[in-house]
Structures are given as structure tokens and as C-alpha cells.
Design an enzyme around this catalytic site. Sequence first.
Site, mmCIF file in Angstrom:
data_model
loop_
_atom_site.group_PDB
_atom_site.id
_atom_site.type_symbol
_atom_site.label_atom_id
_atom_site.label_comp_id
_atom_site.label_asym_id
_atom_site.label_seq_id
_atom_site.Cartn_x
_atom_site.Cartn_y
_atom_site.Cartn_z
ATOM 1 N N ASP A 184 0.902 -1.153 0.000
ATOM 2 C CA ASP A 184 0.000 0.000 0.000
ATOM 3 C C ASP A 184 0.937 1.198 0.000
ATOM 4 O O ASP A 184 1.583 1.481 1.017
ATOM 5 C CB ASP A 184 -0.884 0.007 1.252
ATOM 6 C CG ASP A 184 -1.895 1.134 1.196
ATOM 7 O OD1 ASP A 184 -1.473 2.289 0.993
ATOM 8 O OD2 ASP A 184 -3.103 0.873 1.351
ATOM 9 N N HIS A 185 1.058 1.872 -1.138
ATOM 10 C CA HIS A 185 2.151 2.835 -1.234
ATOM 11 C C HIS A 185 1.986 4.011 -0.264
ATOM 12 O O HIS A 185 2.948 4.711 0.029
ATOM 13 C CB HIS A 185 2.378 3.293 -2.687
ATOM 14 C CG HIS A 185 1.436 4.346 -3.166
ATOM 15 N ND1 HIS A 185 0.189 4.085 -3.655
ATOM 16 C CD2 HIS A 185 1.572 5.699 -3.240
ATOM 17 C CE1 HIS A 185 -0.400 5.202 -4.015
ATOM 18 N NE2 HIS A 185 0.414 6.206 -3.774
ATOM 19 N N HIS A 247 -5.726 2.952 1.081
ATOM 20 C CA HIS A 247 -4.889 4.053 1.571
ATOM 21 C C HIS A 247 -5.521 4.798 2.753
ATOM 22 O O HIS A 247 -4.877 5.057 3.754
ATOM 23 C CB HIS A 247 -4.620 5.066 0.456
ATOM 24 C CG HIS A 247 -4.078 4.458 -0.805
ATOM 25 N ND1 HIS A 247 -3.205 3.403 -0.804
ATOM 26 C CD2 HIS A 247 -4.287 4.759 -2.111
ATOM 27 C CE1 HIS A 247 -2.884 3.103 -2.057
ATOM 28 N NE2 HIS A 247 -3.535 3.906 -2.870
HETATM 29 C C1 BG6 Z 1 -3.457 4.957 -6.443
HETATM 30 C C2 BG6 Z 1 -4.812 5.085 -7.082
HETATM 31 O O1 BG6 Z 1 -3.414 3.871 -5.566
HETATM 32 O O2 BG6 Z 1 -3.166 6.156 -5.737
HETATM 33 C C3 BG6 Z 1 -4.865 6.279 -8.002
HETATM 34 O O3 BG6 Z 1 -5.097 3.897 -7.818
HETATM 35 C C4 BG6 Z 1 -4.431 7.527 -7.281
HETATM 36 O O4 BG6 Z 1 -6.170 6.448 -8.545
HETATM 37 C C5 BG6 Z 1 -3.115 7.304 -6.554
HETATM 38 O O5 BG6 Z 1 -4.306 8.555 -8.231
HETATM 39 C C6 BG6 Z 1 -2.785 8.494 -5.670
HETATM 40 O O6 BG6 Z 1 -1.511 8.341 -5.116
HETATM 41 P P1 BG6 Z 1 -0.685 9.595 -4.615
HETATM 42 O O7 BG6 Z 1 0.534 9.006 -3.987
HETATM 43 O O8 BG6 Z 1 -0.396 10.422 -5.824
HETATM 44 O O9 BG6 Z 1 -1.565 10.319 -3.650
#
Ligand code: BG6
Length: 510
Positions: A184-185, A247
Site C-alpha cells: 500500500d504505497h 490508503h
Molecule cells: C493509487 C490510485 O493507488 O493512488 C490512483 O489507484 C491515485 O487512482 C493514486 O491517483 C494516488 O496516489 P498519490 O501518492 O499520488 O496520492
Amino acid sequence: MKKTENQMLVIFGASGDLTARKLVPALFNLFVADQLPENFVVLGASRSDMTDAEFREKVVLESTYLKDKIEDLDENWVSKFANKFFYEDLGGDYDTHYGKLRTRVGDLNDKFNTGGNIMYYLSTPPTLYETIAKNLAEAGLSTQNNGWKRLIVEKPFGYSLETAKALNKGIQNHFTEEQIYRIDHYLGKETVQNLLVTRFANSIFEPLWNRNYIHHIEITNAESVGVEKRGGYYDKSGALRDMFQNHLLQIVSLIVMEPPIGDQPEEIRNEKVKALKSLRIMKDEQTLHDNTIRAQYMASEIDGEKVRGYREEEGVGENSTTETYAAIKFFVDNWRWKDVPFYVRTAKRMPTKVTEVVIHFKTPHHQIFKDSGMQNKDNKLIIRIQPDEGILVKFGVKVPGQGFKVERANLDFYYSSLVENHVMEAYERLLLDAMQGDATLYARADEVEAAWEFVDPILNYWSKGEDVRMYGYPSGVWGPENADNLIDGIGSWRNPGPNLTDDDNFCVIC
Ligand code: BG6
């Protein structure tokens, strides 16, 4: 610095966008920071027909995602990195016998002395996760009698509680839970991890972190972009599945959790699961109706440029009822959080890109300064996850002059002020953790299932409920007109600007 053992990284779906956009740049940063193990190779595997040299060109030497990073660097240095990459064509199908792959892995292991340790990264559609895990196991590539084997899987992890459970079970038939790393980044973001430190390393916050002092909690995740080229995927997913289930609930779990007994992965993950299990599941239609809002962005003009509505996006059905905006109010059923409402929203095509958590504290129990204009000026702790990462405390100060007029002042801290520290990007941090066998920032099976358990009834209600509405909002505004209804009675959403200290920066761009 922890030692990273020699190893091989095998990327499935290596010809896809994620490899070039996120994984290789993250590996490059680790290479430059001298964080890769001494003996390390990457084997890309997918269905495209490519040679090692072509793969190196695609993901390193001619990659638009690395261009800025490598253009001023010494060529030998760049080649040293590129030469770590190899490629194996799996033929037309991922569901095949991996005998040829095993031979290639064996050869590379012998040649580069990677110790039999292998990390598999599944950067493929989720429908292939179980198939790949099964084929790896059948080819004897999951056994740990000669070096460890780990499996990283990307999101989305499941489509519902039922599918997530089936996926967990399917993968666990071939790899043990300790071998599985669900990415989960958001957990790789420094500022998300800092939620733990803010709470548990500061005695000025933790004693106040409960129903006695906190009035409500607000989390905003806004993106200015639309679905871009991912309409096909997004239309089957929507904001709740795409951002909230993973997230945002991860962020919620870090805010809600009890102090863990230590910083070991299982100690932290146990508390996060407990937190997710204490979210009050909304069961009846009335509750679901009153506590959830969904909406879709519509065509509009932003800065003089015409912007397409969601239903006009490529890959999106013209009568689609997929939400690009989701706002949820909920409660947490435990001792610490009883009666404290949580308001969480996520959306695309908002006025700006921002993610932040706002802790709204209660008004002092007894107001001494009666005509001080204290209403709506309670203390707030704002934790900015992105951009302009930092923390802001709003507190009352006396306005100079006669009487006791109180104004709010800001006490702020910016991550950018920690200049001497290189702030790792999310994928960089997560890859390094997995390489070192640290699963703290990866989601465990029960964590993912607990999150789906909370989300499932909302999704069911949105797809089958009787009085569900889909609202529209022009691209570039803070959601549908009734977005504030949810938060009614206690105020409105804080609509933040791109800068941490922007206050009440509500803007309509069209
Ligand atoms: C991803 C989603 O997991 O996270 C995308 O699939 C989204 O739709 C993205 O744009 C947002 O990530 P960050 O790190 O740019 O907030």
C-alpha cells in the site's frame, strides 16, 4: 543501517507501466544511495518478446521516468545499474509451467551469487496473482530450503470482502503469510509513518488523543487530476475501492490504534487490525443513507481549459454510476473513540492535490473570554501528508490591545526543513523494507479483510440501495453542493490549499 542480503528481484508484468514508472526509479535511488546489496539482479518477466538489452533500454537507458535522474551522470555508472537487469519472456501466458523461468533464475543465481534469495513482485492484474503463485510453487520456486522467497502483491487486493478472502486463501495455498507482502504505497510515505511518531513519541499529544479532548477528525484526500488513461480500470473500481478501502483506511488505522507494545512489525500490525475491527459497520439503509455521499465529476472549464466529465472519459460507460467522490462519516466503537465522529473524503478533479488529517480539539470546557470570538476557533492539529508535508498546530493567542480578544496563530513544522535527510520515495522505502524482510509497512491478510468488512456494506448499498443518489460536481470544485451536509451541525470541511498554512482557502475554479 540494516544489512540487505544478496538477492534477486523477479518482476512479473515487467513490460507494464508500473515497472518503468515506479519500481525502476525506486531501485535507481537505492542504487545511488548505495542501499542495494552487493550481489543483486533484476529479472523482468512478462508476455512480451524482448531481449535483455531491449529491456534495459526500455526501463533504464531510454526511460522517460529516469531521464532527469541519469542525464548528468557518468555513463559507466548508469551502465553499471542497467547491467543488473535481465529479461525472460514467459510466452503467451502467465499460466504455464515455469521450468524455463526456473532455469534462468538458477543460472543468474549461480552467475551473480545472489544466495538463493528471491523476491517476486507481481505487477500484473490481480486476476493473475493466484495463478502466478501456484505456478511458482509448482516449479519449486517458493520453497525456502535454499534462501528465502518473498512475494509482493500490488493493489487492488480484492474487489469485495469475499474476493479478498478468496485471494488471500488462494495465495496462501502456495506461500505462507510471512512470505506475502501486500503493498500500500501510502504506508511508504514518510508523513504517513510520521503519524505513529507524532502520536507515540510526544507526550504532549498522546494524553489528548481520545474522546475527552478530540471533537472530531477529518481526513481529506483530493486529487486535481481525473481518471486519465485508467478509465477502464477505474470504472470497475471507483473512489471507495481505489483509495478509501486501502490508503485512507490505513491512515485511519494509524490514528485510531492503541499504542503497540513495541515497534516490531507484528506488534504494530496487531494494533492496526484491532483498530480496523473497531470501526462501526453501517448496517441499515438509513444509516448508510445519512452517513455516505457519492458523486461524479462533470464537464467544466478549469483555467480556461475544457475538462471532460467522468462519463465522457475513455473506458467509462456513458451511464456509469461509479463514484469519483466519496465522503463517509463513521464512528469507532471502543473506549478511546466513543462518540467521536470521523469524516473521511476522497475525490478526483478537486481544486488541488492534497492529503491531510485534521484533529479538531474540543472547546475549553469553561470559556473565560466570553466575547473573544472563540466560536469555531478551537485548537486544531493538521498533519499534512502531501504536498508541503508538515504539521501545523492552531492555538489561541491574545490580540494585542485592550480586553481579551483571541486570535488563532499557527505553529508549523515543514519536512523540507530537514534538509540534511534524503526523504525516500514511497516505493523506494517499501522495496528496501521487503528486501530486508521488514513487513511493518505492508498490509497483513486480516488487516485487508477488516478494511473490506467495513467497506462492503457501503458498496452494496451504493449498488442496490433504494434511495441512493449519485450527485454531480463540476470538475475543479470541492465536491457536490451537499458535501457539507455530512459534517453539518459542527461546521464544514476544511478545504485546504496547496500550502499547509493556507486557511479557509475555499476556491471554485470554474
Ligand atoms: C493509487 C490510485 O493507488 O493512488 C490512483 O489507484 C491515485 O487512482 C493514486 O491517483 C494516488 O496516489 P498519490 O501518492 O499520488 O496520492
